[in-house]
Scaffold this active site. Structure first.
Site, mmCIF file in Angstrom:
data_model
loop_
_atom_site.group_PDB
_atom_site.id
_atom_site.type_symbol
_atom_site.label_atom_id
_atom_site.label_comp_id
_atom_site.label_asym_id
_atom_site.label_seq_id
_atom_site.Cartn_x
_atom_site.Cartn_y
_atom_site.Cartn_z
ATOM 1 N N TYR A 137 -7.163 -0.726 -1.139
ATOM 2 C CA TYR A 137 -5.718 -0.492 -1.073
ATOM 3 C C TYR A 137 -5.266 0.128 -2.389
ATOM 4 O O TYR A 137 -5.270 -0.524 -3.430
ATOM 5 C CB TYR A 137 -4.993 -1.811 -0.802
ATOM 6 C CG TYR A 137 -3.491 -1.728 -0.650
ATOM 7 C CD1 TYR A 137 -2.836 -0.517 -0.434
ATOM 8 C CD2 TYR A 137 -2.718 -2.886 -0.704
ATOM 9 C CE1 TYR A 137 -1.464 -0.454 -0.282
ATOM 10 C CE2 TYR A 137 -1.335 -2.838 -0.555
ATOM 11 C CZ TYR A 137 -0.716 -1.626 -0.349
ATOM 12 O OH TYR A 137 0.656 -1.571 -0.207
ATOM 13 N N LYS A 166 -6.476 1.976 2.526
ATOM 14 C CA LYS A 166 -5.044 2.105 2.781
ATOM 15 C C LYS A 166 -4.490 2.891 1.600
ATOM 16 O O LYS A 166 -4.444 2.398 0.473
ATOM 17 C CB LYS A 166 -4.377 0.735 2.885
ATOM 18 C CG LYS A 166 -2.863 0.799 3.092
ATOM 19 C CD LYS A 166 -2.238 -0.592 3.077
ATOM 20 C CE LYS A 166 -0.718 -0.496 3.205
ATOM 21 N NZ LYS A 166 -0.074 -1.839 3.119
#
Length: 297
Positions: A137, A166
């Site tokens: 992320y 992400k």
């Protein structure tokens, strides 16, 4: 372990609170049902949007357990386990009950601002500590440091259980570089609702969405159409929500989406300090847009 592929619209689920500041577990389960009934492809549990830093260990464990039991294998569960202490993440993965968890989401370490080599070693230790699929992320607006495309691709190539990123850097060029050079078993997932459509046209496989808390049916349809190559109809839905995308983060996340859910009658408009509800002016703008979109108010 079979590699989980997180494709389509995942929702970064909020944590509803009561007026007395306690977790509203009944409302939480209603929100999970709302997602299951309206096309959500997977759930991201205990991420940033869940106000996880304000939750106790007991609350986090109960939230995780209730959601896993309610979902009962119908869609994948992506569990947030982020920390700026590598050892803490490793211990969580080794000691916590991960039954029912399909993959884990781990943010770049925040506040202590590691180098690119430090970021690599952080994820290396995590990938080697678990058989679960790991989703990177990158969110430099919150962590204070950007994970470069080079570091992302190095991790993607070196560890088979690092399956996706992400990406919420806002840097389309960087995201495109990752998509263009990534191995086949590694996916790019949008971390920003507003760029989901353009990022899918470049080769991303979906989004971990905030606005999907309120509009799972509409936003999952947009994502699905884009993935199917029906860009004209996907773009129409994307443009329908452009104003709401901008209002979502005016007063911070999840203040915006909690205000939307409150207008829709699904939760109390309550956050835990240091976060506070969205301003009344923003709230009224949202109400007007929702009325215009003919969403129940």
């Amino acid at each position: 372990m079979i590699q989980t592929r997180l494709k389509g619209m995942g929702v970064a689920l909020i944590t509803p609170f009561k007026e007395d500041d306690s977790v509203d577990y009944d409302a939480l389960l209603r929100l999970v049902d709302y997602q299951l009934q309206n096309g959500t492809d997977f759930l991201c549990v205990l991420g940033t949007t869940a106000e996880t830093p304000t939750l106790t260990k007991e609350e986090k464990d109960k939230i995780k357990r209730l959601i896993i039991e309610r979902v009962n294998g119908r869609i994948p569960i992506l569990l947030g386990v982020s920390s700026n202490c590598t050892r803490a993440v490793v211990e969580t993965l080794k000691n916590d009950d991960m039954t029912g968890v399909d993959a884990v989401l781990v943010a770049v370490p925040y506040y202590n601002k590691p180098s690119q080599e430090g970021i690599y070693q952080h994820y290396k230790a995590i990938a080697e500590a678990t058989d679960l699929p790991v989703v990177l992320y990158n969110v430099p607006g919150r962590t204070g440091v950007n994970m470069t495309a080079e570091t992302t691709l190095r991790l993607a190539r070196d560890f088979k259980n690092i399956i996706a990123i992400k990406e919420a850097s806002g840097n389309i060029t960087q995201m495109d570089d990752i998509i263009k050079n990534k191995p086949a078993n590694f996916d790019v997932i949008s971390g920003d609702d507003g760029i989901t459509f353009p990022l899918i046209t470049l080769g991303a496989v979906g989004v971990i969405s905030v606005i999907g808390n309120a509009f799972p049916r509409e936003f999952s349809r947009m994502t699905r159409l884009a993935l199917q190559g029906d860009f004209a109809n996907a773009l129409t839905i994307h443009h329908k929500f452009t104003e709401l995308f901008s209002l979502l983060f005016v007063d911070g996340n999840p203040a915006g989406v909690k205000a939307m859910l409150n207008v829709m009658g699904l939760i109390e408009n309550k956050l835990r300090l240091p976060l506070v509800p969205t301003r009344i002016t923003t709230f009224e703008k949202m109400r007007a847009i929702l009325n215009e979109l003919k969403i129940k108010c």
